[in-house]
Design an enzyme around this catalytic site. Sequence first.
Site, PDB file in Angstrom:
ATOM      1  N   ASP A  44      15.422  -8.648 -36.521  1.00 18.98           N
ATOM      2  CA  ASP A  44      16.771  -8.321 -36.046  1.00 18.98           C
ATOM      3  C   ASP A  44      16.966  -8.835 -34.617  1.00 18.98           C
ATOM      4  OD1 ASP A  44      15.157  -6.469 -34.807  1.00 18.98           O
ATOM      5  OD2 ASP A  44      16.363  -4.717 -35.352  1.00 18.98           O
ATOM      6  N   SER A  45      15.906  -9.433 -34.046  1.00 18.77           N
ATOM      7  CA  SER A  45      16.067 -10.165 -32.777  1.00 18.77           C
ATOM      8  C   SER A  45      17.088 -11.290 -32.948  1.00 18.77           C
ATOM      9  CB  SER A  45      14.725 -10.754 -32.327  1.00 18.77           C
ATOM     10  OG  SER A  45      14.101 -11.464 -33.378  1.00 18.77           O
ATOM     11  N   ASP A  83      13.752  -7.603 -41.343  1.00 23.47           N
ATOM     12  CA  ASP A  83      13.940  -6.331 -40.632  1.00 23.47           C
ATOM     13  C   ASP A  83      15.069  -5.517 -41.230  1.00 23.47           C
ATOM     14  OD1 ASP A  83      12.034  -6.100 -38.661  1.00 23.47           O
ATOM     15  OD2 ASP A  83      13.237  -7.078 -37.111  1.00 23.47           O
ATOM     16  N   LYS A 113      10.713  -4.621 -42.920  1.00 20.64           N
ATOM     17  CA  LYS A 113      10.036  -4.003 -41.761  1.00 20.64           C
ATOM     18  C   LYS A 113      10.949  -2.958 -41.169  1.00 20.64           C
ATOM     19  CE  LYS A 113       9.389  -6.305 -37.692  1.00 20.64           C
ATOM     20  NZ  LYS A 113      10.153  -5.468 -36.731  1.00 20.64           N
ATOM     21  N   GLU A 115      11.145   0.160 -37.913  1.00 17.40           N
ATOM     22  CA  GLU A 115      10.571   0.620 -36.649  1.00 17.40           C
ATOM     23  C   GLU A 115      10.450   2.138 -36.654  1.00 17.40           C
ATOM     24  OE1 GLU A 115      12.936  -0.809 -33.373  1.00 17.40           O
ATOM     25  OE2 GLU A 115      12.759  -2.897 -34.009  1.00 17.40           O
ATOM     26  N   GLU A 182       3.825  -3.830 -30.952  1.00 14.25           N
ATOM     27  CA  GLU A 182       4.532  -4.599 -29.912  1.00 14.25           C
ATOM     28  C   GLU A 182       4.317  -3.969 -28.544  1.00 14.25           C
ATOM     29  OE1 GLU A 182       8.631  -5.573 -30.738  1.00 14.25           O
ATOM     30  OE2 GLU A 182       8.907  -6.441 -28.732  1.00 14.25           O
TER      31      GLU A 182
HETATM   32  O1  KIV Z   1      13.013  -8.607 -34.443  1.00 16.74           O
HETATM   33  C1  KIV Z   1      11.950  -9.157 -34.097  1.00 16.74           C
HETATM   34  O2  KIV Z   1      11.911 -10.340 -33.753  1.00 16.74           O
HETATM   35  C2  KIV Z   1      10.733  -8.358 -34.100  1.00 16.74           C
HETATM   36  C3  KIV Z   1       9.526  -8.971 -33.461  1.00 16.74           C
HETATM   37  C4  KIV Z   1       9.673  -8.894 -32.008  1.00 16.74           C
HETATM   38  C5  KIV Z   1       8.282  -8.340 -33.929  1.00 16.74           C
HETATM   39  O3  KIV Z   1      10.732  -7.268 -34.581  1.00 16.74           O
END
Ligand code: KIV
EC number: 2.1.2.11
Length: 285
Positions: A44-45, A83, A113, A115, A182
Amino acid sequence: MKQTVATLQKKKRDGEKIAMITAYDYTMARLCNEAGVDMILVGDSLGMVMLGYEDTVSVTMEDMIHHSRAVARGSASALVVTDMPFMSYRTGREEALRNAGRLLAEGRAQAVKLEGGAELADLVRDMVCCGIPVVGHLGLTPQSVNTLGGYRVQAREEASALRLLEDARALEAAGVFALVLECVPSPLAALVTQSVSCITIGIGAGPHCDGQVLVGQDLLAMYSNLCPRFVRHFAEAGTVIRDGVAKYCACVRDGSFPGTEHSFAMDAEVLLRLRQRLGLGEPRP
Ligand code: KIV
């Protein structure tokens, strides 16, 4: 060979390091596959790197599905993990399961994924029961930037380090096949890696994890808004792209592009007839 949860678990057993990178589009996914990456994270970055948001909080399910589909189309061998965006798995079991399912069915991800720690264990168990492979994410969890008060190293103290170890064990027991760690101290990441049987993937977590992940645009020096200490620039792609585009602009402006080699000819008779119709006569020699 297509990477699967099983082939990645074997890599951990064999002590073979796992290389993961974020990618958000088809072209980049293809390049990463050609380069031999094991796992691609549609992180989600993308909210910051691709969409220009200041954090990941505004990213939607639709954004994630859109980018995940593109990456999956370009990913012949790497396992695609996508994500779950902010609040897409925190408002109830049913909605979380539906959203995770959409990332696989519509986004063509092979795993999701999320968090968070032990509080997600029941949900992870349910997802795994539904056939959804899950990756956990501990330490600096960017979706909580507003409660963490910024992007900084986590779990430096004994109590928070113990909590992280307990979270890792709870997520492992719930069935995650991998854990992203992280921005945590390197010795703590080593302890987690020794204490769990699932794969650990570090980012700013030192060299002792089973694998590493970086944001593609960071390691290629294409994104300059933020440059965390844990990033190494493996190529100056930002400079290469900027120089290339500047050369293109200059050649368009001075008329040296396109040349005849980039242009399509036309039969002289046809052209002559067209000119006559337009009353333009014969072309000048
Ligand atoms: O969203 C992302 O890029 C991430 C990485 C920083 C692990 O979760």
